[in-house]
Design an enzyme around this catalytic site. Structure first.
Site, PDB file in Angstrom:
ATOM      1  CE1 TYR B  57      41.654  45.753  35.823  1.00 11.65           C
ATOM      2  CE2 TYR B  57      39.644  45.396  34.581  1.00 11.65           C
ATOM      3  CZ  TYR B  57      40.373  45.264  35.748  1.00 11.65           C
ATOM      4  OH  TYR B  57      39.805  44.662  36.841  1.00 11.65           O
ATOM      5  CG  ASP B  59      36.150  46.674  35.766  1.00 14.81           C
ATOM      6  OD1 ASP B  59      35.407  46.257  34.870  1.00 14.81           O
ATOM      7  OD2 ASP B  59      36.215  46.155  36.884  1.00 14.81           O
ATOM      8  CD  GLU B  64      39.623  47.187  38.857  1.00 14.85           C
ATOM      9  OE1 GLU B  64      38.488  47.584  38.528  1.00 14.85           O
ATOM     10  OE2 GLU B  64      39.827  46.131  39.482  1.00 14.85           O
ATOM     11  CG  HIS B 205      37.318  39.418  45.089  1.00 11.21           C
ATOM     12  ND1 HIS B 205      38.409  40.075  44.566  1.00 11.21           N
ATOM     13  CD2 HIS B 205      36.230  40.067  44.595  1.00 11.21           C
ATOM     14  CE1 HIS B 205      38.002  41.070  43.801  1.00 11.21           C
ATOM     15  NE2 HIS B 205      36.690  41.092  43.803  1.00 11.21           N
TER      16      HIS B 205
END
Lengths: 59, 457
Positions: B57, B59, B64, B205
């Protein structure tokens, strides 16, 4: 390393052979020959190539 | 501990001959040109799920690529390299359509003040205390730079000082911990979106790492952190902690001798290599007690890299990005008598990251100067085949084989339409389920819907 980790090795060794990530290759050419080859890929105007690369930001 | 990991890469992008196309427009064209099975582009959305379980997509003005969920460093590597290829081939297709080259780069800064991310995701047990993660992670990530730095020409966010440093990202972190990913970044990112049952799982993350081009470095980078997190969850990680992680990140990144003493909270000092050796010892103890994918190869590769870095960092130029890039740069510096301010060196740094047929990495591998990656067939397979042992299998199967039935796809659910036009939400809160062995192959969409395991995890 312990026997335990060694024992776990059998299965993953086959994977490692599939993906020869840690195999050291013979260094065939000398560095200067490689630099000459890369020079053919690089634009002759280094400054324009670098200056033209401007990004908007990101994470 | 079951390992589940995936990475997200924001690629640098430029089309020198088309200044009328901004980064967002270029990125959108690249995502539209995706050459593997994918959900269609609809209206203004440039978010696509792929038949291999990945997401592709636009980003923040970059294409990305998020890999599907994988269960080993080797699988992760194959899927990350597949992503590089999908992006490179899409950019080549756009170049052809525009009649002007569109270039894509796997790096993390333009050298002019902007940084963009390479994010790693690791599934952790919810029961692991966040305080323990927050206390341990900065030390692991800062010292991992000696293994996983991608190398960078220029010091300071905008390269205001000439020189070379180990990390692309080091100059863009302002604090130890935080939620922001675009400014005032923290070495530990506090985002808590598990994309799995929150009762059981946390998704860690990690935003402080570099995107690496050497396949070995990518494999080792995620494997070392995976092992450290395993040791942490098992209560085996040593209490070694840097007194000032943000300052230490800059120090480690700029110390080409790898000898700089880092102050620890216990009052003593240690080098980054010394800290890594303590982490490696803890990871070895952990791997003796619990199974971990590729533990033997990881511990061997980790130890060999640390030993070589201790003896002479140049010994790792066949495996680690920062050392390989430095060897190349030093070759030019010697041959042409260049100072670090010379644009040729910044050009080589940028060219190192460029994907596609101009790739320097491929040339180094062909010349036997950089360890090769997985076999071409392994990457080829990952272009279209999801990992069999995670829910990515179900996601990828729907996209690749039943695209006309798919209304929406997320990480942990699918919205699909059966042949009788009824809508069905297929939930996948357990990332280790909905795998190939749990799913009937080659059957109709209706049969897949009926067979979808709706048991509470």
């Amino acid at each position: 390393m312990s026997e335990r980790i060694q024992r776990q090795r059998t299965a993953s060794v086959q994977r490692a052979e599939e993906a020869p990530l840690v195999v050291k290759q013979a260094q065939t050419d000398d560095l200067d020959a490689l630099l000459d080859e890369i020079d053919l890929v690089l634009e002759s105007d280094a400054e324009a190539y670098v200056k033209g690369f401007v990004q908007k930001g990101g994470q | 501990m079951p390992l589940l990991l995936g990475t997200e890469t924001e690629y640098g992008i430029t089309a020198p001959g088309r200044p009328d196309l901004d980064a967002h427009a270029l990125s959108a064209l690249v995502v539209e040109a995706c050459g593997v099975p994918a959900t269609p582009v609809v209206e203004d959305s440039r978010h696509r799920m792929l038949g291999n379980g990945a997401r592709f997509y636009v980003d923040h003005g970059h294409p990305e690529y998020c890999t599907p969920e994988t269960t080993s460093p080797t699988d992760l590597l194959a899927h990350e390299l597949a992503g590089d290829r999908i992006v490179a081939e899409a950019a080549a297709a756009v170049s052809q359509a525009l009649g002007a080259p569109v270039r894509v780069f796997k790096n993390n800064t333009d050298g002019k003040g902007q940084s963009y991310g390479y994010h790693e995701n690791y599934l952790l047990h919810r029961a692991t205390p966040w305080e323990a993660i927050e206390a341990a992670l900065p030390t692991v990530l800062v010292t991992r730079v000696v293994l996983a730095g991608a190398g960078r020409v220029g010091l300071g966010p905008a390269s205001t000082h000439p020189g070379y440093q180990l990390s692309q990202r080091a100059d863009f972190f302002a604090r130890v911990s935080g939620l922001d990913t675009t400014q005032n970044r923290g070495i530990v990112n506090t985002r808590d979106e598990p994309h799995a049952l929150p009762r059981d799982w946390r998704r860690l993350h990690v935003i402080a790492g570099d995107a690496t081009r050497s396949p070995f470095a990518t494999w080792l980078k995620v494997g070392v952190l995976g092992l450290c997190l395993g040791a942490l969850e098992a209560g085996l990680l040593p209490t070694v902690a840097l007194a000032d992680p943000v300052d230490a990140l800059r120090t480690v990144s700029r110390d080409l001798t790898l000898a700089a003493p880092l102050t620890l909270t216990e009052g003593t000092t240690a080098t980054a290599i010394g800290v890594q050796e303590r982490l490696r010892d803890a990871a070895t103890t952990f791997a003796e007690r619990e199974p971990f994918p590729e533990a033997f190869e990881l511990l061997t590769g980790w130890t060999q890299a640390l030993d070589d870095l201790r003896t002479d960092p140049q010994r790792t130029a066949d495996r680690l990005d920062w050392a390989a890039k430095l060897a190349l740069l030093n070759g030019y510096r010697t041959r042409d008598d260049l100072g670090w301010e010379h644009p040729k060196l910044a050009q080589v740094d940028l060219a190192w990251a460029e994907l596609g047929e101009r790739s320097l990495v491929t040339r180094l591998q062909t010349a036997g100067r950089l360890a090769p990656g997985p076999h071409a067939a392994t990457i080829e397979r990952a272009l279209t085949t999801p990992p069999a042992d995670t829910r990515a299998h179900t996601r990828g199967t729907w996209v690749a084989e039943h695209a006309e039935h798919v209304i929406a796809v997320g990480w942990d659910s699918l919205l699909v339409r059966g042949s009788a036009k009824a809508l069905h939400t297929l939930r996948m809160p357990d990332p280790f389920r909905h795998t190939a062995v749990e799913t009937e192959a080659g059957v109709s969409a209706d049969r897949l819907i009926r067979g979808h395991d709706r048991r509470e995890p």
